[in-house]
Design a protein around this motif. Structure first.
Motif, mmCIF file in Angstrom:
data_model
loop_
_atom_site.group_PDB
_atom_site.id
_atom_site.type_symbol
_atom_site.label_atom_id
_atom_site.label_comp_id
_atom_site.label_asym_id
_atom_site.label_seq_id
_atom_site.Cartn_x
_atom_site.Cartn_y
_atom_site.Cartn_z
ATOM 1 N N PRO A 83 0.814 -1.230 0.000
ATOM 2 C CA PRO A 83 0.000 0.000 0.000
ATOM 3 C C PRO A 83 0.844 1.275 0.000
ATOM 4 C CG PRO A 83 -0.324 -1.282 2.036
ATOM 5 C CD PRO A 83 0.444 -2.148 1.085
ATOM 6 N N ILE A 84 1.994 1.249 0.673
ATOM 7 C CA ILE A 84 2.850 2.450 0.688
ATOM 8 C C ILE A 84 3.404 2.706 -0.720
ATOM 9 C CG2 ILE A 84 5.093 3.343 1.499
ATOM 10 C CD1 ILE A 84 3.141 3.598 3.747
ATOM 11 N N SER A 85 3.842 1.634 -1.383
ATOM 12 C CA SER A 85 4.461 1.846 -2.698
ATOM 13 C C SER A 85 3.442 2.095 -3.795
ATOM 14 C CB SER A 85 5.390 0.680 -3.050
ATOM 15 O OG SER A 85 4.684 -0.527 -3.033
ATOM 16 N N ALA A 86 2.155 1.986 -3.454
ATOM 17 C CA ALA A 86 1.120 2.305 -4.453
ATOM 18 C C ALA A 86 0.849 3.816 -4.517
ATOM 19 C CB ALA A 86 -0.176 1.563 -4.119
ATOM 20 N N LEU A 87 1.402 4.565 -3.551
ATOM 21 C CA LEU A 87 1.138 6.017 -3.518
ATOM 22 C C LEU A 87 2.035 6.750 -4.515
ATOM 23 C CD1 LEU A 87 1.076 6.382 0.380
ATOM 24 C CD2 LEU A 87 -0.904 6.553 -1.156
ATOM 25 N N GLN A 88 1.426 7.559 -5.342
ATOM 26 C CA GLN A 88 2.198 8.240 -6.384
ATOM 27 C C GLN A 88 3.305 9.119 -5.795
ATOM 28 O OE1 GLN A 88 1.781 7.747 -9.932
ATOM 29 N NE2 GLN A 88 3.812 8.668 -9.735
ATOM 30 N N TYR A 89 3.017 9.811 -4.671
ATOM 31 C CA TYR A 89 4.053 10.700 -4.134
ATOM 32 C C TYR A 89 5.228 9.907 -3.564
ATOM 33 C CZ TYR A 89 1.668 10.105 0.435
ATOM 34 O OH TYR A 89 1.095 9.603 1.567
ATOM 35 N N VAL A 90 4.957 8.704 -3.098
ATOM 36 C CA VAL A 90 6.064 7.851 -2.632
ATOM 37 C C VAL A 90 6.892 7.417 -3.845
ATOM 38 C CG1 VAL A 90 6.667 5.644 -1.547
ATOM 39 C CG2 VAL A 90 4.861 7.066 -0.552
ATOM 40 N N ARG A 91 6.208 7.060 -4.918
ATOM 41 C CA ARG A 91 6.910 6.621 -6.134
ATOM 42 C C ARG A 91 7.769 7.767 -6.697
ATOM 43 N NH1 ARG A 91 5.493 1.665 -6.752
ATOM 44 N NH2 ARG A 91 7.042 1.500 -8.379
ATOM 45 N N ASP A 92 7.210 8.975 -6.684
ATOM 46 C CA ASP A 92 7.974 10.127 -7.205
ATOM 47 C C ASP A 92 9.241 10.334 -6.367
ATOM 48 O OD1 ASP A 92 5.995 10.472 -9.065
ATOM 49 O OD2 ASP A 92 5.003 12.114 -8.006
ATOM 50 N N PHE A 93 9.080 10.217 -5.055
ATOM 51 C CA PHE A 93 10.210 10.403 -4.142
ATOM 52 C C PHE A 93 11.296 9.346 -4.404
ATOM 53 C CE2 PHE A 93 12.045 8.946 -0.060
ATOM 54 C CZ PHE A 93 12.793 10.071 0.264
ATOM 55 N N VAL A 94 10.871 8.093 -4.501
ATOM 56 C CA VAL A 94 11.843 7.010 -4.737
ATOM 57 C C VAL A 94 12.481 7.160 -6.118
ATOM 58 C CG1 VAL A 94 12.068 4.503 -5.080
ATOM 59 C CG2 VAL A 94 10.833 5.370 -3.084
ATOM 60 N N ASP A 95 11.673 7.506 -7.115
ATOM 61 C CA ASP A 95 12.217 7.652 -8.477
ATOM 62 C C ASP A 95 13.311 8.719 -8.534
ATOM 63 O OD1 ASP A 95 10.447 5.734 -9.158
ATOM 64 O OD2 ASP A 95 9.260 6.927 -10.545
ATOM 65 N N ARG A 96 13.114 9.807 -7.777
ATOM 66 C CA ARG A 96 14.143 10.865 -7.761
ATOM 67 C C ARG A 96 15.461 10.302 -7.237
ATOM 68 N NH1 ARG A 96 10.081 14.238 -5.858
ATOM 69 N NH2 ARG A 96 10.833 14.261 -3.709
ATOM 70 N N LYS A 97 15.372 9.522 -6.174
ATOM 71 C CA LYS A 97 16.596 8.909 -5.601
ATOM 72 C C LYS A 97 17.244 7.977 -6.623
ATOM 73 C CE LYS A 97 16.317 10.245 -1.285
ATOM 74 N NZ LYS A 97 17.328 11.102 -0.724
ATOM 75 N N LEU A 98 16.425 7.166 -7.275
ATOM 76 C CA LEU A 98 16.971 6.186 -8.217
ATOM 77 C C LEU A 98 17.650 6.889 -9.384
ATOM 78 C CD1 LEU A 98 14.058 3.568 -8.226
ATOM 79 C CD2 LEU A 98 16.250 3.405 -7.035
ATOM 80 N N HIS A 99 17.085 8.007 -9.803
ATOM 81 C CA HIS A 99 17.708 8.760 -10.899
ATOM 82 C C HIS A 99 19.047 9.346 -10.481
ATOM 83 C CE1 HIS A 99 15.177 8.645 -14.478
ATOM 84 N NE2 HIS A 99 14.260 8.248 -13.614
ATOM 85 N N GLU A 100 19.133 9.774 -9.213
ATOM 86 C CA GLU A 100 20.433 10.291 -8.731
ATOM 87 C C GLU A 100 21.488 9.190 -8.822
ATOM 88 O OE1 GLU A 100 20.068 11.668 -4.651
ATOM 89 O OE2 GLU A 100 18.422 13.002 -5.254
ATOM 90 N N TYR A 101 21.119 7.991 -8.362
ATOM 91 C CA TYR A 101 22.091 6.891 -8.344
ATOM 92 C C TYR A 101 22.386 6.343 -9.739
ATOM 93 C CZ TYR A 101 22.234 6.552 -3.254
ATOM 94 O OH TYR A 101 22.446 6.801 -1.926
ATOM 95 N N GLY A 102 21.403 6.432 -10.631
ATOM 96 C CA GLY A 102 21.601 5.804 -11.946
ATOM 97 C C GLY A 102 22.063 6.763 -13.020
ATOM 98 N N ALA A 103 22.284 8.039 -12.633
ATOM 99 C CA ALA A 103 22.545 9.098 -13.627
ATOM 100 C C ALA A 103 23.674 8.767 -14.603
ATOM 101 C CB ALA A 103 22.840 10.402 -12.898
#
Ligand code: DC
Length: 228
Positions: free
Chosen positions: A103-123
Motif C-alpha cells: 500500500p505504501i508503494s502504491a502512492l504516487q508521491y512515494v513513487r515520485d520520491f523514490v524515483d528521484r533517488k533512483l535517478h540520482e544513483y543511476g545518472a
C-alpha cells in the motif's frame, strides 16, 4: 570482465523471483553498481510505521507526503540501506514491513520520491537496478531489460528460507499469502503497476541455477553489443 559501455540493466519481476541475488551477481560480474529499488520502498514503509503514519488497517496519514520529502534515505557503498546514519537493512526485510510495503508503494508521491533517488544513483549508468517498474517507468530507455518469473511454490520456498536464515519464525502459509497479495497489489495498482516492458527479455528461473542465469544474461549482452 566484459568491456561494456555505461549502460543501465533493469531487472523487474514478481516478489521473490530472485531478482536481487541475480542483479547483485550480474553487477559484480560486470563491475557495475547494484541498486535495490525495493529497499527504498521498504525504508519509507519502516519510517511510516515508526512515525505512526500508517495504521494496522493500512490507513495512511496524508502527512506522510510532507514527512518523506526530507527523509535522508541512502545506500552505502556496500549496498546497505540507511536513513541518515542509521542502518535499517535488517528492519526493512522483516515480515512486518513486507506486509505494509505494497500500500505504501502504491502512492504516487512515494513513487515520485523514490524515483528521484533512483535517478540520482543511476545518472551515469553502469548500474543494475532491480524492482517492479524500472524498465517501464524509472528507466524506460535502459539498454537491457530483464523480466523475471518463477513458479509460486519456488518463490514461497525461497522467501521462507530467507526469513528463517534471518532468525525469523515464519509460517509457510503466511509467506505464500503475503507473496500472492503483493503480486496482486503490485500488478493492479494505478501508479506504475508491475508489468513486463515490451522490450524486456523474460527469465523464468524456476529450474535454473544462478550461474546459469548470469551466463544467459552475459550471452544476451554480448550479442547486443557485439562483444566476443
Ligand atoms: O523487491 P522487494 O520485494 O524488496 O520490494 C518491496 C515492495 O516494494 C514490493 O512489494 C513492491 C514495491 N516496489 C515497487 O513498487 N516498485 C519497485 N520498483 C520496487 C519495489
Amino acid at each position: 570482465m566484459l568491456n561494456l559501455p555505461d549502460i543501465i540493466i533493469a531487472v523487474d519481476g514478481y516478489s521473490s523471483t530472485g531478482k536481487s541475488s541475480f542483479a547483485k551477481l550480474v553487477a559484480k560480474e560486470f563491475g557495475f553498481v547494484y541498486l535495490d529499488s525495493g529497499a527504498l520502498y521498504r525504508a519509507v514503509t519502516l519510517f511510516a510505521q515508526e512515525s505512526q503514519l500508517i495504521s494496522r488497517m493500512n490507513i495512511i496519514n496524508p502527512a506522510l507526503e510532507r514527512e518523506i520529502q526530507d527523509l535522508p534515505l541512502r545506500f552505502s557503498p556496500d549496498n546497505r540501506t540507511f536513513i541518515g546514519d542509521r542502518c535499517v537493512e535488517k528492519e526493512i526485510r522483516s515480515m512486518e514491513v513486507s506486509s505494509q510495503v505494497s500500500p505504501i508503494s502504491a502512492l504516487q508521491y512515494v513513487r515520485d520520491f523514490v524515483d528521484r533517488k533512483l535517478h540520482e544513483y543511476g545518472a551515469h549508468g553502469r548500474v543494475v537496478m532491480d524492482g517492479r517498474d524500472i524498465g517501464t517507468t524509472v528507466f524506460p530507455d535502459a539498454e537491457i531489460k530483464v523480466f523475471m518469473t518463477a513458479s509460486d511454490e519456488v518463490r514461497a520456498k525461497r522467501r521462507y528460507d530467507e526469513l528463517v536464515a534471518k532468525g525469523e519464525f515464519p509460517v509457510f502459509e503466511e509467506v505464500v499469502k503475503n507473496i500472492k497479495e503483493r503480486d496482486y497489489i503490485d500488478s493492479h495498482r494505478e501508479a506504475s503497476p508491475l508489468q513486463r516492458a515490451a522490450d524486456a527479455f523474460e527469465l523464468d528461473n524456476s529450474n535454473m541455477t544462478i550461474s546459469e542465469e548470469v551466463a544467459w544474461l552475459k550471452g544476451l549482452v554480448q550479442g547486443k553489443f557485439n562483444i566476443l
